[in-house]
Design a protein around this motif. Structure first.
Motif, short mmCIF file in Angstrom:
data_model
loop_
_atom_site.label_atom_id
_atom_site.label_comp_id
_atom_site.label_asym_id
_atom_site.label_seq_id
_atom_site.Cartn_x
_atom_site.Cartn_y
_atom_site.Cartn_z
N ILE A 49 53.21 64.36 39.98
CA ILE A 49 53.05 64.65 38.56
C ILE A 49 54.37 65.23 38.04
O ILE A 49 54.94 66.13 38.66
N ALA A 50 54.82 64.74 36.90
CA ALA A 50 56.07 65.24 36.32
C ALA A 50 56.03 65.07 34.81
O ALA A 50 55.40 64.15 34.29
N PRO A 51 56.72 65.94 34.07
CA PRO A 51 56.80 65.76 32.61
C PRO A 51 57.67 64.56 32.26
O PRO A 51 58.59 64.22 33.00
N THR A 52 57.36 63.92 31.16
CA THR A 52 58.20 62.84 30.66
C THR A 52 59.43 63.46 29.99
O THR A 52 59.48 64.68 29.77
N PRO A 53 60.44 62.67 29.66
CA PRO A 53 61.70 63.24 29.16
C PRO A 53 61.56 64.18 27.97
O PRO A 53 60.81 63.91 27.02
N LEU A 54 62.25 65.30 28.05
CA LEU A 54 62.51 66.23 26.94
C LEU A 54 61.30 67.01 26.46
O LEU A 54 61.32 67.58 25.36
N ASN A 55 60.23 67.11 27.26
CA ASN A 55 59.05 67.84 26.78
C ASN A 55 58.18 68.27 27.95
O ASN A 55 58.39 67.86 29.10
N THR A 56 57.18 69.11 27.64
CA THR A 56 56.18 69.50 28.64
C THR A 56 54.78 69.26 28.09
O THR A 56 53.83 69.94 28.47
N VAL A 57 54.65 68.28 27.21
CA VAL A 57 53.36 67.94 26.62
C VAL A 57 52.82 66.64 27.22
O VAL A 57 51.64 66.55 27.57
N LEU A 58 53.68 65.64 27.35
CA LEU A 58 53.28 64.35 27.91
C LEU A 58 53.73 64.27 29.37
O LEU A 58 54.90 64.49 29.68
N TRP A 59 52.77 63.93 30.25
CA TRP A 59 53.03 63.95 31.69
C TRP A 59 52.75 62.59 32.31
O TRP A 59 51.86 61.87 31.88
N ARG A 60 53.54 62.26 33.32
CA ARG A 60 53.39 61.01 34.06
C ARG A 60 52.81 61.30 35.43
O ARG A 60 53.23 62.25 36.11
N ILE A 61 51.83 60.49 35.82
CA ILE A 61 51.17 60.67 37.11
C ILE A 61 51.32 59.40 37.92
O ILE A 61 51.11 58.29 37.42
N VAL A 62 51.69 59.55 39.19
CA VAL A 62 51.80 58.42 40.12
C VAL A 62 50.93 58.73 41.34
O VAL A 62 51.05 59.81 41.93
N VAL A 63 50.05 57.78 41.68
CA VAL A 63 49.17 57.94 42.85
C VAL A 63 49.46 56.79 43.80
O VAL A 63 49.36 55.61 43.42
N LEU A 64 49.82 57.12 45.04
CA LEU A 64 50.08 56.09 46.04
C LEU A 64 48.77 55.59 46.64
O LEU A 64 47.85 56.36 46.89
N ASP A 65 48.72 54.26 46.88
CA ASP A 65 47.51 53.65 47.43
C ASP A 65 47.91 52.44 48.26
O ASP A 65 47.70 51.29 47.85
N GLY A 66 48.53 52.68 49.43
CA GLY A 66 48.96 51.58 50.27
C GLY A 66 50.07 50.77 49.62
O GLY A 66 51.10 51.30 49.22
N ASP A 67 49.84 49.47 49.48
CA ASP A 67 50.83 48.58 48.86
C ASP A 67 50.76 48.61 47.34
O ASP A 67 51.47 47.85 46.68
N THR A 68 49.91 49.47 46.80
CA THR A 68 49.75 49.63 45.35
C THR A 68 50.05 51.06 44.96
O THR A 68 49.88 51.98 45.76
N TYR A 69 50.53 51.25 43.75
CA TYR A 69 50.56 52.61 43.21
C TYR A 69 49.97 52.57 41.80
O TYR A 69 50.05 51.57 41.09
N TRP A 70 49.31 53.67 41.44
CA TRP A 70 48.66 53.78 40.14
C TRP A 70 49.48 54.71 39.27
O TRP A 70 49.86 55.80 39.70
N GLU A 71 49.76 54.26 38.05
CA GLU A 71 50.57 55.06 37.14
C GLU A 71 49.80 55.32 35.85
O GLU A 71 49.17 54.42 35.30
N GLY A 72 49.86 56.56 35.39
CA GLY A 72 49.17 56.92 34.15
C GLY A 72 49.94 57.96 33.37
O GLY A 72 50.82 58.65 33.91
N LEU A 73 49.62 58.06 32.09
CA LEU A 73 50.18 59.08 31.21
C LEU A 73 49.05 59.93 30.66
O LEU A 73 47.97 59.41 30.34
N THR A 74 49.29 61.20 30.53
CA THR A 74 48.31 62.07 29.89
C THR A 74 49.05 63.11 29.06
O THR A 74 50.08 63.65 29.50
#
Length: 352
Positions: free
Chosen positions: A196-221
């Motif tokens: 989990i990490a903040p997107t550029p220049l802010n601490t309101v919008l965050w990017r999430i990456v979840v590893l799942d074998g040969d796949t990874y899941w990406e989301g924004l919140t």
């Protein structure tokens, strides 16, 4: 963090510690000390992966900076006597140097604060450039140049405001972590590695990456979202197709804690760090092998691959997503304009 932020932080720390002895020379010295640890970028380790992995290494370690600050204070007092006592001078120098890696440890890539005893410490609560943290420091340092009799107080105010924002970033990270944990609990992704990490220049919008074998899941919140549900998109992570891995790839995997995407692009094998960036803008990508005319893979020193330029349409999309528009997905696409070919994590789970 960026050099401007580190210089402003060093100047503010020096001004506060100097107290009534705060002066433009003290502020300038603090700014120089605040940027000094980053001079390790001038050291070339032979290849771009080593340069990235070993940056923020020994020059950011408290085990190096503490004795170095003592030595620097001795030399400073010996050849350029000051109005400070030795202990006061040493404390000022040490504080300016050590606050640099302490701040870096709050970024996604962290810093080797305890080198050589441990790997990088990374809280991942603030982006490497965040004007909301930097501006109070810069403004108050400049103000202290105008109102010198209040210099230390003004520097303290700047440090206080920036420190409050840094503390808020940790609170915001905790809120997002709880949101992610609540959504993934009871699903096949529950025990998978999460970044989990903040997107550029802010601490309101965050990017999430979840590893799942040969796949990874990406989301924004966003903390401004009406609905805490995170719409994850499945993306191909790939895998290393060869039996052996070059040493530099193993180094990258260890540094990123396996948050790496593998690709076979034409006659090249590449690996990309998944932690820094957003959507398709992942700046740290490297070529590790190339196929010759005989279709044999040849290894050499890794080669950095240039990241694609940011497309103008994605800038307002990122801003709208920050403001809580959940119709914009992790690819910075609006659902009305970009039909989703990938399923959300929740939909995949329901589909079984």
């Amino acid at each position: 963090m960026d050099s401007v932020t580190q210089a402003a932080l060093g100047a503010a720390v020096a001004g506060l510690i100097a107290g009534k002895k705060c002066s433009p020379k003290v502020l300038l010295a603090g700014a120089a000390l605040g940027t000094l640890p980053d001079l390790d970028v001038l050291i070339h380790y032979g290849d771009p992966v080593s340069d990235m992995v070993k940056h923020r290494g020994f020059s950011h370690s408290i085990f190096v900076l503490l004795p170095f600050s003592w030595l620097l204070a001795l030399v400073w007092q010996r050849f350029k006597p000051t109005v400070f006592s030795f202990m006061h001078l040493w404390f000022l120098v040490a504080a300016c140097l050590i606050t640099h890696p302490l701040l870096d440890s709050f970024t996604s890539y962290g810093t080797q604060l305890l080198w050589p005893l441990s790997a990088s410490i990374a809280v991942s609560s603030i982006f490497i450039i965040d004007p909301i943290y930097t501006v109070p420091l810069v403004v108050m340092v400049l103000a202290s140049l105008l109102w010198r009799e209040k210099g230390a107080k003004l520097c303290g105010i700047g440090l206080g405001l920036s420190s409050l924002y840094l503390a808020w970033s940790v609170v915001a990270l905790s809120m997002v972590e709880n949101r992610v944990e609540n959504q993934l609990v009871g699903t096949p992704l529950e025990a998978q590695p999460v970044f989990i990490a903040p997107t550029p220049l802010n601490t309101v919008l965050w990017r999430i990456v979840v590893l799942d074998g040969d796949t990874y899941w990406e989301g924004l919140t966003s903390l401004l979202d009406d609905n805490p549900h995170i719409d994850f998109i499945a993306k191909d992570r790939g895998k290393w197709p060869l039996q052996d891995k070059p040493q530099h790839l193993l180094m990258l995997e260890q540094f990123t804690q396996d948050f790496v995407k593998y690709q076979h692009i034409e006659n090249r094998l590449t690996a990309t760090d998944l932690r820094l960036g957003v959507a398709q803008y992942l700046p740290f990508s490297f070529q590790f092998a190339q196929q010759n005319t005989g279709h044999e893979w040849q290894f050499g020193l890794p080669i950095a691959i240039e990241s694609p330029n940011v497309r103008i349409k994605h800038v307002p999309a990122l801003w709208l997503r920050l403001l809580g528009n959940q119709a914009i997905d992790a690819n910075l696409c609006h659902e009305a304009e970009c039909p989703k070919l990938e399923r959300s994590a929740q939909a995949a789970i329901i589909a079984g």
